[in-house]
Write a protein that holds these residues in place. Sequence first.
Motif, PDB file in Angstrom:
ATOM      1  N   ILE A 155      -4.323   8.467   5.005  1.00 43.65           N
ATOM      2  CA  ILE A 155      -4.378   7.979   6.380  1.00 43.65           C
ATOM      3  C   ILE A 155      -4.059   6.495   6.369  1.00 43.65           C
ATOM      4  CG2 ILE A 155      -5.807   7.763   8.433  1.00 43.65           C
ATOM      5  CD1 ILE A 155      -7.533   9.992   7.363  1.00 43.65           C
ATOM      6  N   ASP A 156      -3.000   6.131   7.063  1.00 44.70           N
ATOM      7  CA  ASP A 156      -2.577   4.728   7.047  1.00 44.70           C
ATOM      8  C   ASP A 156      -3.172   3.990   8.244  1.00 44.70           C
ATOM      9  OD1 ASP A 156      -1.364   2.446   6.246  1.00 44.70           O
ATOM     10  OD2 ASP A 156       0.656   3.023   6.852  1.00 44.70           O
ATOM     11  N   GLU A 157      -3.530   2.739   8.022  1.00 49.66           N
ATOM     12  CA  GLU A 157      -4.041   1.885   9.104  1.00 49.66           C
ATOM     13  C   GLU A 157      -5.198   2.550   9.819  1.00 49.66           C
ATOM     14  OE1 GLU A 157      -2.904  -0.891   8.858  1.00 49.66           O
ATOM     15  OE2 GLU A 157      -0.873  -0.691   8.083  1.00 49.66           O
ATOM     16  N   GLN A 158      -6.233   2.801   9.062  1.00 49.35           N
ATOM     17  CA  GLN A 158      -7.263   3.706   9.538  1.00 49.35           C
ATOM     18  C   GLN A 158      -8.070   3.208  10.727  1.00 49.35           C
ATOM     19  OE1 GLN A 158     -11.425   3.198   9.240  1.00 49.35           O
ATOM     20  NE2 GLN A 158     -10.641   5.159   9.282  1.00 49.35           N
ATOM     21  N   VAL A 177       1.659  -2.655  14.014  1.00 49.25           N
ATOM     22  CA  VAL A 177       1.203  -2.075  12.766  1.00 49.25           C
ATOM     23  C   VAL A 177       2.342  -1.656  11.850  1.00 49.25           C
ATOM     24  CG1 VAL A 177      -0.029  -0.115  11.827  1.00 49.25           C
ATOM     25  CG2 VAL A 177      -0.922  -1.272  13.824  1.00 49.25           C
ATOM     26  N   GLY A 178       2.364  -2.222  10.680  1.00 51.95           N
ATOM     27  CA  GLY A 178       3.149  -1.644   9.597  1.00 51.95           C
ATOM     28  C   GLY A 178       4.655  -1.747   9.568  1.00 51.95           C
ATOM     29  N   VAL A 179       5.276  -2.220  10.648  1.00 52.48           N
ATOM     30  CA  VAL A 179       6.740  -2.236  10.639  1.00 52.48           C
ATOM     31  C   VAL A 179       7.267  -3.160   9.538  1.00 52.48           C
ATOM     32  CG1 VAL A 179       8.787  -2.837  11.971  1.00 52.48           C
ATOM     33  CG2 VAL A 179       6.898  -1.674  13.072  1.00 52.48           C
ATOM     34  N   LYS A 194       0.831  -1.207   0.000  1.00 49.64           N
ATOM     35  CA  LYS A 194       0.000   0.000   0.000  1.00 49.64           C
ATOM     36  C   LYS A 194       0.867   1.259   0.000  1.00 49.64           C
ATOM     37  CE  LYS A 194      -2.293  -1.325   3.701  1.00 49.64           C
ATOM     38  NZ  LYS A 194      -1.793  -2.711   3.854  1.00 49.64           N
ATOM     39  N   THR A 195       2.035   1.158   0.656  1.00 47.02           N
ATOM     40  CA  THR A 195       2.869   2.347   0.780  1.00 47.02           C
ATOM     41  C   THR A 195       3.242   2.919  -0.583  1.00 47.02           C
ATOM     42  OG1 THR A 195       3.805   1.250   2.709  1.00 47.02           O
ATOM     43  CG2 THR A 195       4.874   3.270   1.986  1.00 47.02           C
ATOM     44  N   MET A 196       3.571   2.036  -1.521  1.00 48.19           N
ATOM     45  CA  MET A 196       3.965   2.525  -2.835  1.00 48.19           C
ATOM     46  C   MET A 196       2.807   3.244  -3.519  1.00 48.19           C
ATOM     47  SD  MET A 196       6.245   3.103  -4.926  1.00 48.19           S
ATOM     48  CE  MET A 196       7.691   2.213  -4.384  1.00 48.19           C
TER      49      MET A 196
END
Length: 702
Positions: free
Chosen positions: A399-402, A556-558, A305-307
């Motif tokens: 907004i990440d990890e909403q 989350v997300g690491v 998703k980051t890209m």
Amino acid sequence: MNLKINLDSPHIKLKGLGGYRIEVLKSDLNIHSIADLFHLIPNRYVDRRKFYKINTLAASSTEVQIIGEIMDIKKIRNTSGERLKAIFRDETGSIELVWFKGISYMQKKIKSNETFVVYGKLNEFGGSLSIVHPEIESLHSFKLKGSKGILPVYPSTEKCQKARISSVFLRQIIKEAFDAFGNHIHEALPLHLREEFGWPEKRTGLQELHFPSTFENLQKAQFSLKFEELFYLQLQLLEKKQLRLKNIKGFVFSKIDTYFNTFYKQHLPFELTEAQKRVLKEIRKDLGSGVQMNRLLQGDVGSGKTMVAVLSSLIAIDNRYQCCIMAPTEILAKQHYNSISELLQPLEINIKILTGSTKKKNREILHDELANGNLHILIGTHALIEDKVVFKNLGLAIIDEQHRFGVAQRSKLWKKSKLPPHVLVMTATPIPRTLAMSYYGDLDLSVIDELPPGRKPITTAHRTDASRLKVLKFVKDEIAKGRQVYFVYPLIKESEKLDYKDLMDGYDALSRDFPMPDYQISIVHGQMKSEEKEFEMQRFVKNNTQIMVATTVIEVGVNIPNASIMVIESAERFGLSQLHQLRGRVGRGAYQSHCILMTSDKISDDSKQRIESMVQTNDGFKLAEIDLNLRGPGDLMGTQQSGVLNLKVSDLIKDSQILHLARKKAQDILREDELLLLEKNKIIKNTLVQIMNDKAFWSYIS
Ligand code: ADP
Ligand code: MG
């Protein structure tokens, strides 16, 4: 005089209902109005239409109703306590009734040579039949109260029982409410819908709910009431969306220019997956349309998703707008900042980070650059939505990890520029369709349903303490191959102290199992200062430590591709979505990754089911469905959102079929009659206006 009575008014006036009982109705049954009373959903129904003859009773007949007389009644006292025993007889035989509680009350109430109606669950003991704590009522009062029929059993609590708010009592006041206010129940579904499905009028439907005539009619009534609720929910969401499409103008990002093209052609570190390309197209279309984008991007952990976020922000910058990326934790914000800065380094883009621990001096520089437009991308935590943070022209908010952000916080972002910025919400919590439809019905949905190529599926195993030595040996072997390992401990708010101790004990034990200097261990937990956290994190990122001992702060997300083993301690204490999130921390590189769920020997059935589901599947959507069934939607989405829906009669999981039907009908109707101007849809229009007005009214008051 046409006095309009509002059934939603929080003043309940009914005979026999005093202040205390009203308080209990509010606190324990969530009844605040006559409308709430009408919508009180019985837990179940008992069939009191049929009378049994005693000689036809068999131990297998569960709940039975008999007419007869009390023959003999006596109090029995023995070592195990007191009980009251009565012989109850009809013309075909006799049966025993037994009470352990309320003995003196019963002794007064029950007189021999009066006819009673008895109802209860049949017990068999040593070949003879009995009913323990039966409901008992004189035939006279039974006829008077009209107790015969299909009777509702309402939810109850200890407080309700103390206040003598029984099902019989509730039925009585609901009847009174119908007599007094029944005429004021508005029809909410148009005739064409009711005819199509053979549904009763609303008033009749509600009456069937409390005083069913037949089970068939009851079922129809239940269905139509649930449909009505979900139908208006969907209509509101669809309307909201239409409104947004029409009225909320968005910035037009008309061009794709140098920043995007240069990066895409020269610096993209890998080929995008088909899913990433598709989603990016959807976003590009939104951004150029002139309507404000409000899009939810779902993608399992590690789906990239980051890209997508990075490429979207380049479009914003190409159009001379600023962009912000908001993350739920400081660690995650830092990580985004580091990786995005690195990715975009060749482009000369000004990227800064803002969190709670940003120094005052840096903050001032940052505020200036934001205001004069020199800052292109601002990455950060909640600190981003503080009032002091003023953008020159915020065009896109990501907004990440909403699931960690509430609706209110999202809306705060809107006030940060002239027009509301385009919003892209990214979540790794795969939300089952039924839920997404209801919670995010006004958002557009994009899904990345494909992982980047070359990933080996993570293997997941369940181990108990008995095999801890084997697990440690396995971990050592992997470290010897150059891999890194997470050990995660639970952190549940209620017992923070205890968890902290668990974590520290675990750390001590691991320090002995993995002694220095051969092994280096990082530790990260919520009670550390953010610089310390960052320091420890960086040691692990740089592969200076092989082991990361942590609480769920790393949930989350690491993203550390070289870490290939996730050991989750006391895994039985984690929720399913949390376990899945944690597992997603590994399997991010080309190495075969493993997730080991450690539990004690004995765990509850629920925990067992969660652990087994984890072992069986890596599919986040499947796990989310299972989780939904295990826990219910409120928990899954966080209370903040669940309160918004405020459903009275329907249940998003159990009634998902009705939800789908309701959505489809709402869409059909709006497609034919967008503004609800047709005569046949007048009821819908009026009801919808009413709902909106009430909402505005009550939200104004609170
Ligand atoms: P998430 O969706 O969980 O936020 P990330 O954006 O952190 O996932 O991506 C996970 C990892 O996959 C990162 O290391 C990222 O660089 C990598 N990645 C993303 N997209 C691709 C792709 N198309 N091909 C190869 N690797 C990719
Ligand atoms: Mg992510």
